[in-house]
Design a protein around this motif. Structure first.
Motif, PDB file in Angstrom:
ATOM      1  N   ILE A   1       0.840  -1.196   0.000  1.00 48.11           N
ATOM      2  CA  ILE A   1       0.000   0.000   0.000  1.00 48.11           C
ATOM      3  C   ILE A   1       0.876   1.248   0.000  1.00 48.11           C
ATOM      4  CG2 ILE A   1      -1.983   1.145   1.031  1.00 48.11           C
ATOM      5  CD1 ILE A   1      -2.754  -1.559   2.256  1.00 48.11           C
ATOM      6  N   PHE A   2       0.944   1.985   1.105  1.00 49.86           N
ATOM      7  CA  PHE A   2       1.722   3.220   1.145  1.00 49.86           C
ATOM      8  C   PHE A   2       2.984   3.095   1.983  1.00 49.86           C
ATOM      9  CE2 PHE A   2      -2.620   4.541   0.195  1.00 49.86           C
ATOM     10  CZ  PHE A   2      -2.403   5.224  -0.986  1.00 49.86           C
ATOM     11  N   PHE A   3       3.465   1.874   2.234  1.00 46.97           N
ATOM     12  CA  PHE A   3       4.593   1.662   3.128  1.00 46.97           C
ATOM     13  C   PHE A   3       5.773   1.041   2.388  1.00 46.97           C
ATOM     14  CE2 PHE A   3       0.647   1.357   5.566  1.00 46.97           C
ATOM     15  CZ  PHE A   3       0.801   2.497   6.333  1.00 46.97           C
ATOM     16  N   ALA A   4       6.881   1.750   2.369  1.00 46.66           N
ATOM     17  CA  ALA A   4       8.073   1.311   1.655  1.00 46.66           C
ATOM     18  C   ALA A   4       8.818   0.239   2.439  1.00 46.66           C
ATOM     19  CB  ALA A   4       8.988   2.502   1.411  1.00 46.66           C
ATOM     20  N   ALA A   5       9.639  -0.500   1.732  1.00 46.35           N
ATOM     21  CA  ALA A   5      10.508  -1.512   2.329  1.00 46.35           C
ATOM     22  C   ALA A   5      11.878  -1.354   1.684  1.00 46.35           C
ATOM     23  CB  ALA A   5       9.942  -2.897   2.093  1.00 46.35           C
ATOM     24  N   ASN A   6      12.766  -0.620   2.327  1.00 43.83           N
ATOM     25  CA  ASN A   6      14.072  -0.290   1.763  1.00 43.83           C
ATOM     26  C   ASN A   6      15.212  -0.885   2.578  1.00 43.83           C
ATOM     27  OD1 ASN A   6      12.975   1.530  -0.230  1.00 43.83           O
ATOM     28  ND2 ASN A   6      12.612   2.957   1.456  1.00 43.83           N
ATOM     29  N   GLY A   7      16.252  -1.320   1.877  1.00 47.08           N
ATOM     30  CA  GLY A   7      17.496  -1.703   2.534  1.00 47.08           C
ATOM     31  C   GLY A   7      17.403  -2.898   3.457  1.00 47.08           C
TER      32      GLY A   7
END
Length: 191
Positions: free
Chosen positions: A117-123
């Motif tokens: 949805i609107f939640f990133a998953a980085n690194g």
């Protein structure tokens, strides 16, 4: 009376969701009937010395804004057995899984960096290192996956396999799948 109280209890879910909490499973078997989440900020799970953790779904960084969480599965006979999926960075960033020194992880589906949805998953990162170290997935495996058009993103998620470590995938393997996912990597090598 007690039976009536117990009937209203749902499936247990292990939650290490505070800050700087550590769970060590050392040479014992720990069975969880529900989901297992290592996810506050800077929480840790260690499965070592032939310890075994059994659960349904598992998350390292299992919710929005969970960062800096770590799971280490190390040593011969040490096992993290997920009857369903294992996600490193579920709408969360900067989480890591390491499988080393003949440690083993089983899951039906594996994900590193699952944006939604609107939640990133980085690194988010995972490493399988050393002979006998295995992450075995009976289904699909994703590195940097998810997100909707114009919503979330996931960048810089990675999986490293080296020094004889093994990743087994029974279904499809996807790197950078979904909308707005970039710069994810799969590294095979020796160090």
């Amino acid at each position: 009376m007690m039976l009536g109280l117990l009937a209203g209890i749902g499936i247990a879910q292990a939650q290490y969701t505070g800050m700087y909490q550590t769970n060590i499973i050392d040479g014992v078997v720990s069975n969880w009937l529900g989901n297992y989440s290592v996810g506050g900020n800077n929480d840790a799970l260690f499965v070592q010395n032939a310890g075994v953790l059994n659960d349904t779904n598992a998350y390292v960084g299992g919710s929005v804004n969970n960062s800096g969480n770590t799971a280490l599965i190390t040593g011969s006979g040490s096992l993290w057995n997920n009857y369903s999926g294992l996600t490193v960075g579920n709408g969360a960033s900067g989480n890591q899984l390491m499988i080393a020194n003949s440690g083993t992880v089983f899951s039906t589906q594996g994900e590193i960096g699952a944006a939604y949805i609107f939640f990133a998953a980085n690194g988010n990162a995972a490493m399988v290192t050393g002979g006998g170290s295995v992450w075995s997935n009976s289904g699909n495996f994703y590195i940097g996956y998810g997100g909707l058009v114009g919503s979330s993103s996931g960048n810089g998620n990675s999986l490293t396999i080296n020094n004889g470590g093994v990743l087994s995938i029974g279904g499809s393997g996807v790197i950078g799948g979904g909308m707005w996912m970039a710069n994810s990597s799969f590294i095979i090598g020796y160090s």
